[in-house]
Design a protein around this motif. Structure first.
Motif, PDB file in Angstrom:
ATOM      1  N   THR A 136      48.995  40.315  43.410  1.00 39.45           N
ATOM      2  CA  THR A 136      47.953  39.294  43.549  1.00 39.45           C
ATOM      3  C   THR A 136      47.803  38.894  45.005  1.00 39.45           C
TER       4      THR A 136
ATOM      5  N   VAL B  76      44.657  42.713  38.800  1.00 40.17           N
ATOM      6  CA  VAL B  76      46.113  42.726  38.655  1.00 40.17           C
ATOM      7  C   VAL B  76      46.496  42.535  37.185  1.00 40.17           C
TER       8      VAL B  76
ATOM      9  N   ALA C 141      43.539  36.938  41.840  1.00 37.91           N
ATOM     10  CA  ALA C 141      42.970  38.001  42.672  1.00 37.91           C
ATOM     11  C   ALA C 141      41.489  38.169  42.375  1.00 37.91           C
TER      12      ALA C 141
END
Length: 203
Positions: free
Chosen positions: A91, A152, A159
């Protein structure tokens, strides 16, 4: 009560506001117009010496700057911040990519073309390189999304919110997303998430 100092056409501020909405976190919004120098006053610089928005004031009166740092603070203990060590690092990897390989080109081109009344000669000269590197960042995202619905761990998270902020308004900077089918699919998935809010443009 949290207080968010923000400029309403800012993609960095928007992604913080999106996370606040999706976590159901109450906050007070205080608008500061960057074009009028309202983030360069002594009062604001006492909150954030870097003179940037967004800036978050916490309940104890302390302040937190930098959009991705604010997002990590807000997401701790929620499903948006992964608990797994590798997923957290991945992330951060994408959030660093957003700040170093994406935002300096896509966001800057958008600011110049969408918010400023006109470009300086130096900006006109620099714009083609900004566009080239912005498309390079979009290419990286497109390749990743060709094999993944999210950035992710197979789920929507920080993210995605971080990268969504300026990608979904990239066209306002002159970027043509027509050839990016996987990015466009991802944009629709993000917009369909519970609690989604849209960016509020300044008039």
């Amino acid at each position: 009560m949290l207080t968010l100092y923000d400029y309403m056409d800012s993609g960095n501020g928007y992604k913080v506001r999106l996370l606040l909405a999706q976590t159901g976190t109450p906050y007070k919004l205080v608008e500061r117009d960057i074009l009028k120098g309202e983030t360069r006053t002594p009062e604001f610089l006492a909150r954030n010496p870097n003179g940037r928005i967004p800036t978050l004031q916490l309940a104890d009166g302390s302040h937190l700057a930098e959009s991705n740092a604010i997002m990590w603070y807000l997401a701790e203990g929620t499903p948006f911040a992964p608990a797994d060590r590798l997923a957290r690092a991945q992330t951060l990897q994408w959030m660093f990519f957003e700040q170093y390989s994406h935002e300096p080109y896509i966001a800057v081109a958008r600011f110049w073309k969408h918010i400023l009344p006109s470009l300086t000669p130096l900006q006109e000269m620099d714009l083609p390189e900004r566009m080239k590197k912005g498309y390079a960042a979009l290419d990286v995202m497109e390749r990743h999304l060709a094999a993944n619905d999210w950035f992710v761990g197979g789920r929507y998270g920080l993210a995605d919110i971080s990268l969504y902020g300026y990608t979904h308004v990239a066209h306002e900077g002159g970027f043509d997303l027509g050839a990016y089918s996987h990015i466009n699919g991802w944009l629709k998935r993000v917009a369909g998430q519970p609690g989604h809010v849209t960016i509020a443009h300044k008039n």
